[in-house]
Structures are given as structure tokens and as C-alpha cells.
Design a protein around this motif. Structure first.
Motif, PDB file in Angstrom:
ATOM      1  N   HIS A 148       0.793  -1.111  -0.051  1.00  0.00           N
ATOM      2  CA  HIS A 148       0.052   0.016  -0.097  1.00  0.00           C
ATOM      3  C   HIS A 148       1.111   1.188   0.064  1.00  0.00           C
ATOM      4  O   HIS A 148       2.003   1.261   0.679  1.00  0.00           O
ATOM      5  N   ALA A 151      -7.168   2.145  -2.736  1.00  0.00           N
ATOM      6  CA  ALA A 151      -6.986   0.953  -3.313  1.00  0.00           C
ATOM      7  C   ALA A 151      -7.721  -0.171  -2.279  1.00  0.00           C
ATOM      8  O   ALA A 151      -7.465   0.026  -1.030  1.00  0.00           O
ATOM      9  N   ARG A 210      -6.745  -4.088  -1.672  1.00  0.00           N
ATOM     10  CA  ARG A 210      -5.764  -5.127  -2.011  1.00  0.00           C
ATOM     11  C   ARG A 210      -6.140  -6.478  -1.584  1.00  0.00           C
ATOM     12  O   ARG A 210      -6.629  -6.412  -0.361  1.00  0.00           O
ATOM     13  N   TRP A 230      -4.754 -10.366  -0.367  1.00  0.00           N
ATOM     14  CA  TRP A 230      -3.316 -10.723  -0.107  1.00  0.00           C
ATOM     15  C   TRP A 230      -3.582 -12.173  -0.205  1.00  0.00           C
ATOM     16  O   TRP A 230      -4.394 -12.755   0.515  1.00  0.00           O
ATOM     17  N   CYS A 249       0.642 -10.093  -2.811  1.00  0.00           N
ATOM     18  CA  CYS A 249      -0.437  -9.317  -3.319  1.00  0.00           C
ATOM     19  C   CYS A 249      -0.983 -10.059  -4.568  1.00  0.00           C
ATOM     20  O   CYS A 249      -0.469 -10.140  -5.574  1.00  0.00           O
ATOM     21  N   THR A 277      -4.678  -5.870  -6.935  1.00  0.00           N
ATOM     22  CA  THR A 277      -5.111  -4.447  -6.240  1.00  0.00           C
ATOM     23  C   THR A 277      -6.362  -3.635  -7.202  1.00  0.00           C
ATOM     24  O   THR A 277      -6.182  -3.863  -8.546  1.00  0.00           O
TER      25      THR A 277
END
Lengths: 455, 332
Positions: free
Chosen positions: B128, B152, B154, B156, B163, B166
Motif C-alpha cells: 500500500h 485501493a 488489495r 493478499w 499481493c 489491487t
């Protein structure tokens, strides 16, 4: 749960069309999805069995026990147990809920094991077929393994002695349980299909469905259909009568007029292709998929009509084991040369109307007719109050799910995949960030010390 | 502790208008909730941003602007462990479904995974570009969703720390993320006033919900059965949305929320209630159906930021700018 929000047109996609991912961990030879479809087991040339997480494409677990190539994998319906068999004369039943001692149970045989399939309800019972040896029903409920030999010679009216001799030489090449577990279906090298009772171990019915050796048998997820692969280059689908798949506590008796008849044949009459592996589509099993020998294509037929629906083209590689996801339009296939697992799926286009609530998608232009009161001015506070007053609908929000139904694999933060990163082959997961960074590092090291590519 | 429902300072519940609403055919047989303060947990040196009960109900975790996470015994209120390592204040925490791992999102732009048994850091997730605002574990514990000030969302992979995706989700900080029950969808909300629902497998937006005034949304959570959403907005409202129809079904009002990111939660152990903190330092409980304030919990000295309802017992935990974590129990 997301189904209600998805575009019904993309849901109507029955089979995948786009190559989406490549999974790699060692040289894979055989793969199998579990019943829920969240894990993909992969057996490798070096005997290791690895589990991939289907959602994240990452390695979920590594199971070490075999020392030769893994031949066959079978999941229990609860998803907690997995059986693997290999050319090292062993079959191992893994308990994924345990670790260390007691997590695996090894059964040794007198020959390489080609097929080991778990009983659908009893995880301590499996059926195995061996290379040039008699097949067994194996009971591992007690510490002493009990192996019961299964007959192979087909059941047919007594005739000449020579026929009896040749029958006795037949070998079972493949054996599986029916959906209710009361019967075992076996295929022989002379093209005979035998139905054996699990309780009495007697052959109840035999039919010759092929002239060549039956190499593979597979049931659809519902257990209503069987597909066979044989060396005569023809794939056959067989409709199984309800006595073979209706669940019941007691072994049912076969009706007097019991027969197994071929439903459809699938073959390539032009190219006379030989099929490496064949399987049903997930769900109802409306499609049959096969990978081709010495060819790069994957064929998909419609089961009922026998019509070829699609030929999937992928990387320039011949495919071996091939599996269809149990609920999604998704196919995984193993490349024979590289041992990578390729995944085909459906690419769904973004619906633009989902991004703003007042947008709609139109097929063609429409004349907009404004409502009578559309531009009337109402005092804002009034409308808000009125709207709040109308919020009388009863809502049921439910309770938190606290009992964990079904088996869930423990999430290992560090998956032991030591020694798996061979010759720069990277596991390419959906997120490519890590890979890019690694490549960049590699480039630098090339510039720095003459390109040893320190992976 | 006096019965707060009889407190004269409590604002009266919004009077139901009987002219237009049909009288409820059968009065709910449930009695009003009677929560009273049991424990006050002191230890944090700065405001406490979030509290969460573990899914097995044994532990309570709290995250604070003092850069630490503290784990408390949910039964006794005993302090069990302090997780240190973040370089800046922590905005949100969440438990893994097996109650063994905690994820935290901090203003130092990192997301960290902690092993609760050893109180050790497992992994740092970097990616990030700005402070991490909200975090959520998937129901299988394999995926993490995080929302950030970089606008954003994300996703994971928990096992590898990579990641996966996104999503350019919003045009303002992503203030809340939550997975639905089967892990196929994520809901995110933002200060831009939008609530968006995403497909986890494809990363595509499935639905956008917006309230007319575009008031910044600061918290969002799926209902236990996954059919509805609870969203808190900075116009002092908590709304219940039916996301299939894109319609707001209930508006819960009476509390004060115009500045801080205040969590709300479902209280479904006995009857169905919505619980949320307030900037007037009280905690409000609303009846899901009637929207009436069922109880007001008084005890904090400053803005109440986080609330969490115990998964099985009649217990509420709360935290706020007064650096305290409080546990409330309904014994009746």
C-alpha cells in the motif's frame, strides 16, 4: 452466494475458453480436485504430493511419503482424507487434519500401484489395482491391514476350456467404487467391465464394452454416468442404473434384467486420436473432456448428444492428467513435458452498470420518457422523513455460523517446499508482483556478476 | 451501574410515526437488552481504534494509536499479550477464522500478521502506498483484504504474503472491508460515499450502493447470513442495506457520528440488534426491526470508536479515544 449478483449470461458459460494460469511445483503427473473445489492435489514424478489452493493458486500443503512417480489420487467426500498411490509399490492414505505421526497410513503391495480409490463413505476402505497383479479391496480400519483379492475373470456362461484359461489371464487395469459404495467397477485389459459387490467380493455382472484394454474409468460427480477410456481410441459413456448410485444403508440387489449399456461414443474418426485421460465436467457431468496423445488439444464433447463442443488450444505441449473443477467452468491439465499445471477458465467482462447504481446497460438506444413527477420539487427533509417512515420491511439477519461444518485445511503460514524451486521455475501465482521483483533482481545480478541468476 | 435506559440524559428514541406505519402485528416477545459494564481494561497509551472478539470467543484483541495490539482474555479481562512492531498507529485488526492469527493495518503503510500463541510477528505485507485503514480475513483464512488511504483495495495471499490483486476501488480512502460468509464477495466502503461489492475470484465490481447525500461511509459489514449490509456514515446514521435490490431498508439514528470512523456490529445472540459507538461517548443498541434505541451504554469518557459483539455470548466490547477497552455483559 455471489451468484445472485453475477451476470446470468456469463454464468451460462458451460466450459472454459481462456488459459488463465500456470501452477508449478516440481514435475506433476496426476491431479485431482477435492469435492468442494477449493484444493487441487497434484502428484509428482519424485513421489511428493502437493496441494494447491484454487482461490489463491498458492501451495497449501506438501505431503512426502512416496519415492517414485505418483499414479493416482482420490479424495474422500469430506475433503479431509486423500489417498495416493505410486510406482514404489505403496498407497498412502493422508489425514489432512493431522500432522506428524498418525497423519498418514501406508499400505505396501507386491507391485506398482496404478489405481487406489477411496470408498465414498468409509475412509478406511479403498480399492486398488496393481501392475500385472490381482486388484484388492483394502481395509485399514484396524492397525492390521486387511487385503481382499478381487476376481478379474469375467462372469459369462461356461464354455470351452481355452476360454477359461484366457479369462484367467486377464488383468484388472482400473477399479473404482460406485457412488453409493456398494459396488466396485473394474476394467480389464481385454475390454471387460466387471461389477463386483463390495460386501461379498463376487462378480455380479460383466460386459465387454471394448476390444482394447480399458485404461481408465471415471464417474461423474453425481455418480449417474461412467466414462471409459480404452486403447481402441474410443471413449464410451455408460449410463448407470439407479441401483448403483442411490444411497442406501444395505447393499441393494441387482434386478434380474440388469445391464450396462453404452450411451455414447466419442472418437476422432479422422485423425484416429488416442486419448490420454478423460473426465466429466463438474456438476451434472454434461460434458466429457479428454486430452490427446501426441497432440496439444483438449476435446470437449456434450455427453448426451455426443457432439464436439470445443477444442481447447493451449500451450504447445501434450497433456496428461486433466480435471474439471467440481462447480466452476474451469479445467486443469498437466503438461507432460514440463510437468506444469495449466488452468483454463472463463474471463468475465466487467459490467459497467455495476459501477454506478443509476446506470443501466442497453442493447440499443431508447427514447427516455420522464415520469410525471420527476422534476417536482419536494422539501428534502420531508422526503427523507417519509422514506424513513416507510422502512417497515421485516429483515432476517441470521446468526453467526459458529459450528464449523465440514473439514477445513489448516492454513500453514510457511509451506515446506524446500528444494522445489528448480532451474529457475517459479510458481506463478495470480499476483505477479513478486515475480516481477525477482526478475528484476535477477537482471541486476546478471549485470553485477556475470549472470549466475541467483534464484 | 444504573440502568441506562432510565437515564434522563439519554436522547429519546426517534418516535415511530403511527399514522403511516402499520402497527406491528405481534409484539416481539424479547425483553430489552440489559447490558452492564463488567470490566474496564486499561493499558493502551493512546486512543484505541478497534476491538475484535476472536471467532472462538476466547480472546479480545484491541489496536491502538500507541502502535500496539493487546490481547485480553474475553472471560476475565486479563491482559494476555502485547504485540509490538508497527511504526505508527494501528487503524484496524481482524482475527483469522481459526483464532490463531491476527492481522493489523497501520499508518506505517504495512499490514502485519501476528501469531497469537507466541505473540510473534509472522509476516509483513508491504504494497500500500499510504496508511492502511481497514483489514479483513476471508472465512477460509487464506485471503486478506485491506483498504487504504491510497484508495485501493488489495487482496493478499495469506500463505505466501503476495499481493494477489489491487483493485482501484474508490476515489477516497477505503474505510471498511468485509468478506461475506462463503468468501465469494468482499464489500468495501469509502469516504467517497460509495459501498461496492466485489467478486473475489475475478476482482470485478458486482454492485455499487450509494446514498443520495454521498455522506462518507466509515464502516461496513455483511449480516451474519450474508443478505444485508450494515454501513455507518458520517451523517450520524447507520444504515441496513439490501444489496440485491440496492435499497436502504433501515436507518438507525440517535447517536452522533460526523467526524470519526466508528465501527458498528450485529448483536444476534438474543434477538437482533445493531450496536455502534457514538461521539457523545455512549454506545447505542438499536432493535433491527423497529429501529428504536433499545439501550444506551454509558461509561466511556470520550468518543467510542470500536464495538464488537461476542460470537456466542451476550457480551459487547467497546473502545474509544479515552484509551480504555470496556466489556459489557447482559446477565439477565
Amino acid at each position: 452466494m455471489n451468484l445472485s449478483l453475477l451476470d446470468p449470461f456469463t454464468l451460462a458459460h458451460e466450459f472454459p475458453d481462456t488459459l488463465q494460469a500456470q501452477l508449478r511445483s516440481g514435475h506433476s503427473t496426476v491431479i485431482r480436485f477435492n469435492r468442494k473445489g477449493d484444493l487441487l492435489a497434484s502428484g509428482r514424478v519424485d513421489g511428493t504430493v502437493v496441494l494447491f489452493d484454487v482461490e489463491t493458486n498458492s501451495l497449501a500443503k506438501v505431503l512426502r511419503g512416496h519415492i517414485r512417480q505418483v499414479q493416482y489420487l482420490s479424495w474422500s467426500s469430506c475433503g479431509r482424507y486423500l489417498i495416493s498411490c505410486a510406482q514404489d509399490f505403496k498407497a498412502i492414505r493422508w489425514d489432512l487434519g493431522k500432522t506428524g505421526e498418525g497423519a498418514s497410513r501406508t499400505v505396501r503391495f507386491s507391485a506398482p500401484v496404478y489405481c487406489a480409490e477411496l470408498h465414498p463413505d468409509n475412509v478406511n476402505l479403498f480399492v486398488s489395482s496393481l501392475y500385472e497383479d490381482v486388484p484388492h479391496l483394502v481395509d485399514i480400519s484396524s492397525p492390521q491391514t486387511q487385503k481382499h483379492a478381487l476376481p478379474t475373470a469375467p462372469l459369462r456362461p461356461a464354455s470351452s476350456a481355452t476360454r477359461a484359461v484366457s479369462d484367467s489371464k486377464q488383468l484388472t487395469t482400473c477399479s473404482i467404487f460406485t457412488h453409493n459404495g456398494h459396488f466396485i467397477l473394474t476394467g480389464t485389459n481385454k475390454g471387460w467391465l466387471n461389477l463386483i459387490s463390495t460386501a461379498t467380493l463376487q462378480i455380479l455382472y460383466s460386459t465387454r464394452i471394448s476390444n482394447g484394454c480399458i485404461t481408465y474409468l471415471r464417474l461423474s460427480t453425481t455418480g449417474r454416468h461412467l466414462v471409459t477410456n480404452s486403447s481402441d481410441r474410443i471413449i464410451r459413456s455408460v449410463h448407470l442404473p439407479s441401483v448403483l448410485h442411490t444411497p442406501s444403508s444395505d447393499p441393494p440387489t441387482l434386478p434380474a434384467d440388469f445391464t450396462l449399456t453404452e450411451e455414447n461414443r466419442f472418437q476422432d474418426v479422422v485423425n484416429r486420436l488416442l486419448w490420454n485421460h478423460v473426465t466429466f465436467s463438474g456438476g451434472l457431468g454434461d460434458h466429457i473432456t479428454a486430452s490427446t496423445y501426441h497432440n496439444h488439444d483438449i476435446y470437449i464433447w456434450e455427453r448426451t448428444s455426443g457432439v464436439l463442443s470445443k477444442i481447447l488450444e493451449g500451450p504447445k505441449e501434450e497433456f496428461g492428467s486433466l480435471e474439471w473443477h467440481p462447480s466452476r467452468p474451469m479445467i486443469a491439465a498437466v503438461g507432460l513435458e514440463t510437468g506444469s499445471i495449466y488452468i483454463w477458465g472463463v474471463v468475465q467482462p466487467q459490467r459497467w452498470s455495476a459501477l454506478a447504481p443509476d446506470f443501466g446497460e442497453l442493447e440499443e438506444n431508447l427514447e427516455y420518457e420522464e415520469r410525471e413527477d420527476e422534476f417536482d420539487i419536494h422539501p428534502e427533509e420531508e422526503t427523507k422523513k417519509r422514506r424513513r417512515r416507510q422502512e417497515t420491511e421485516k429483515v432476517d439477519v441470521g446468526k453467526w455460523d459458529t459450528d464449523n461444518k465440514g473439514f477445513r485445511l489448516n492454513v500453514e503460514m510457511v509451506v515446506d517446499s524446500e528444494g522445489d524451486e528448480e532451474e529457475g521455475a517459479l510458481r506463478v501465482s495470480r499476483g505477479e508482483r513478486r515475480r516481477r521483483r525477482r526478475e528484476r533482481r535477477k537482471k541486476w545480478s546478471k549485470m553485477g556478476d556475470g549472470g549466475c541468476g541467483g534464484m | 451501574m444504573e440502568d441506562p435506559t432510565q437515564n434522563p440524559t439519554a436522547p429519546p428514541p426517534p418516535a415511530p410515526d403511527n399514522r403511516n406505519t402499520p402497527a406491528p402485528s405481534s409484539p416481539p416477545p424479547l425483553r430489552r437488552p440489559e447490558y452492564s459494564l463488567r470490566y474496564t481494561l486499561k493499558g493502551h497509551d493512546a486512543g484505541v481504534s478497534s476491538v475484535k472478539f476472536s471467532p472462538d470467543g476466547k480472546w479480545l484483541a484491541s489496536s491502538s494509536a500507541d502502535k500496539t495490539i493487546k490481547i485480553w482474555d474475553a472471560e476475565t479481562g486479563q491482559h494476555e499479550a502485547t504485540l509490538e512492531g508497527h511504526m505508527a498507529g494501528i487503524s484496524d485488526i481482524d482475527w483469522s477464522p481459526d483464532s490463531r492469527t491476527i492481522v493489523s493495518g497501520s499508518d506505517d503503510k504495512t499490514v502485519r500478521l501476528w501469531d497469537t500463541a507466541t505473540a510473534k510477528l509472522i509476516r509483513i505485507l508491504r504494497g500500500h502506498h499510504n496508511a492502511v485503514y481497514s483489514v479483513s480475513f476471508s472465512p477460509r483464512g487464506t485471503i486478506l483484504a485491506t483498504g487504504s488511504y491510497d484508495e485501493a483495495l488489495r487482496l493478499w495471499d495469506v500463505r505466501t504474503g503476495n499481493c494477489m490483486k489491487t483493485l482501484p476501488a474508490h476515489s477516497d480512502p477505503v474505510s471498511g472491508v468485509h468478506f461475506n460468509r462463503d468468501g465469494t464477495m468482499i464489500v468495501s466502503c469509502s469516504h467517497d460515499g460509495l459501498i461496492r461489492i466485489w467478486d473475489v475470484a475475478t476482482g470485478q465490481c458486482l454492485r455499487t450502493l450509494v446514498e443520495e447525500d454521498h455522506a462518507p461511509v466509515t464502516a461496513v459489514k455483511f449480516s451474519p447470513n450474508g443478505k444485508y449490509l450494515l454501513a455507518g456514515t458520517l451523517d450520524s446514521c447507520v444504515r441496513l442495506w439490501d444489496y440485491h435490490r440496492g435499497k436502504c431498508l433501515k436507518t438507525y439514528m440517535g447517536h452522533e457520528n460526523v467526524k470519526y470512523s466508528i465501527f458498528s456490529d450485529w448483536l444476534v445472540t438474543r434477538g437482533s440488534y445493531v450496536v455502534a459507538g457514538s461521539e457523545d461517548s455512549d454506545i447505542y443498541l438499536w432493535d433491527v426491526q423497529t429501529k428504536e434505541v433499545a439501550q444506551i451504554l454509558i461509561g466511556h469518557d470520550n468518543v467510542v470508536l470500536g464495538v464488537s459483539a461476542h460470537p456466542t455470548k451476550d457480551v459487547i466490547a467497546s473502545c474509544g479515544l479515552d484509551k480504555m477497552v470496556k466489556i459489557w455483559i447482559d446477565d439477565s
